[in-house]
Write an enzyme that holds these catalytic residues in place. Structure first.
Site, PDB file in Angstrom:
ATOM      1  N   LEU A 181       0.829  -1.206   0.000  1.00 40.53           N
ATOM      2  CA  LEU A 181       0.000   0.000   0.000  1.00 40.53           C
ATOM      3  C   LEU A 181       0.862   1.254   0.000  1.00 40.53           C
ATOM      4  CD1 LEU A 181      -2.675   1.584   0.391  1.00 40.53           C
ATOM      5  CD2 LEU A 181      -2.420   1.185   2.853  1.00 40.53           C
TER       6      LEU A 181
ATOM      7  N   GLY B  88       4.323   1.517  -0.454  1.00 38.64           N
ATOM      8  CA  GLY B  88       5.312   1.542  -1.523  1.00 38.64           C
ATOM      9  C   GLY B  88       4.723   1.854  -2.880  1.00 38.64           C
TER      10      GLY B  88
ATOM     11  N   SER C  37       4.840   3.566  12.297  1.00 39.23           N
ATOM     12  CA  SER C  37       3.396   3.485  12.460  1.00 39.23           C
ATOM     13  C   SER C  37       2.998   4.192  13.742  1.00 39.23           C
ATOM     14  CB  SER C  37       2.947   2.025  12.519  1.00 39.23           C
ATOM     15  OG  SER C  37       1.616   1.918  12.979  1.00 39.23           O
TER      16      SER C  37
ATOM     17  N   TYR D  15       4.798  -5.604  16.794  1.00 35.72           N
ATOM     18  CA  TYR D  15       4.993  -4.742  15.623  1.00 35.72           C
ATOM     19  C   TYR D  15       5.469  -3.361  16.057  1.00 35.72           C
ATOM     20  CZ  TYR D  15       3.805  -2.088  11.406  1.00 35.72           C
ATOM     21  OH  TYR D  15       3.852  -1.269  10.299  1.00 35.72           O
TER      22      TYR D  15
ATOM     23  N   LYS E 251       9.033  -1.344  15.168  1.00 36.61           N
ATOM     24  CA  LYS E 251       9.069  -0.021  14.545  1.00 36.61           C
ATOM     25  C   LYS E 251       9.807   1.003  15.415  1.00 36.61           C
ATOM     26  CE  LYS E 251       7.170  -0.773  10.631  1.00 36.61           C
ATOM     27  NZ  LYS E 251       7.943  -0.553   9.380  1.00 36.61           N
TER      28      LYS E 251
END
Length: 320
Positions: free
Chosen positions: A15, A17, A108, A137, A141
């Site tokens: 999405l 990229g 994110s 996740y 990040k």
């Protein structure tokens, strides 16, 4: 960046990229290096090192990541932390070793504490506990963000980290088991309309609020930052060296109920919305403070209603 600069877009089929690649080409950047997962395994240290030594990209957009919604994050916890750490560690370190002029790392908004004050400022990072369902996740990040910061401070690199809010757009994931809420609702209401269903089920209470940014806007923000902002600019404009990342958001949010109603109307579904309160809500609110980015000269242009209409049209065209 110059129009003939060699630019590596890691994760160009996702999405994020896809939107960055499309925006770069529209601006006249033609010397893009693009590799599919089968062509380059970004979790392989050896293969990534060989790629950077051979290609020598000048600029890198690090958009590659393993992503998913609440259920996917909570179910595949080991996969989410391991794969994301490997991908970003390999790319960031190889970028440093091979003299990349500038790298942009995409994180994110889930990096912020579960109960962070609203709207969320960059300085709130690591001030409290994370939302448990996507903790692996988020930790990955945060590690990527801090890795960029550390390489900048120790080695004089120019690695910029940006934290986008919830994104949606063309080439999104519409799988009901692994997708985020907005594409999942588009699919549910569309299939409900086709099947002439009396109702559509929405996970959770519908009360949590979410901020949504179109992927095209996000891509424009990323390119703007790569063209105009350097790490030293962020240090000079900050009270401290820590938390030099940049939030990218729309600036306002809506409740899931408001989102569901908007999508229902756009799709043209006539049935009832039923909220399944047995499903997790996640964090109640995650609205980013975008004053830093605004002060640097960028603001979004695509409204939520316009963006959802565009994505819905794209989705049904893929079904034809």
């Amino acid at each position: 960046m110059k129009l003939d600069s060699k630019i590596f877009v890691a994760g160009h089929n996702g999405l994020v990229g896809t939107a960055i690649k499309k925006a770069l080409l529209s601006k006249g950047y033609q010397n893009l290096v693009l590799k599919t997962r089968s062509e380059l395994d970004l979790s392989s240290t050896i293969k990534v090192e060989e790629f950077f030594q051979k290609e020598k990209p000048e600029y890198v957009f690090l958009a590659a990541a393993k992503v998913g919604g609440i259920i996917a994050n909570n179910t595949y916890r080991a996969d989410f932390i391991y794969e994301n750490l490997m991908i970003q560690n390999n790319i960031i370190y190889s970028a440093y070793k091979n003299g990349v002029k500038k790298l942009l790392f995409l994180g994110s908004s889930c990096i912020y504490p579960k109960n962070a004050p609203q709207p969320i400022k960059e300085e709130y990072l690591l001030t409290d506990t994370l939302e448990y369902t996507n903790e692996p996740y988020a930790i990955a990040k945060i590690a990527g963000l801090k890795m960029c910061e550390a390489f900048n401070l120790q080695y004089g690199c120019n690695f910029i980290s940006v934290m986008p809010t919830n994104l949606y757009g063309e080439n999104d994931n519409f799988d009901l088991n692994t997708s985020h809420v907005l594409p999942a609702l588009i699919r549910k209401f569309y299939e409900g309309k086709l099947n002439k269903s009396n109702s559509v089920e929405v996970w959770g209470s519908g009360n949590p609020r979410r901020e949504f940014l179109h992927s095209s806007d996000m891509a424009q923000a990323c390119i703007y930052i790569m063209e105009n902002i350097n790490f030293n600019d962020l240090i000079n404009n900050s009270k401290e060296i820590r938390n030099t990342h940049i939030n990218i958001g729309y600036g306002s949010d809506v409740s899931i109920k408001e989102l569901a109603t908007l999508i229902k109307n756009i799709v043209g579904f006539d049935g009832e919305i039923i909220y399944d309160k047995s499903k997790p809500d996640g964090t109640y609110q995650k609205l980013l403070d975008t004053s830093k980015l605004n002060s640097l000269g960028w603001k979004p242009k695509i409204t939520l209603e316009k963006g959802v209409k565009e994505v819905f049209e794209w989705y049904i065209n893929q079904k034809k």
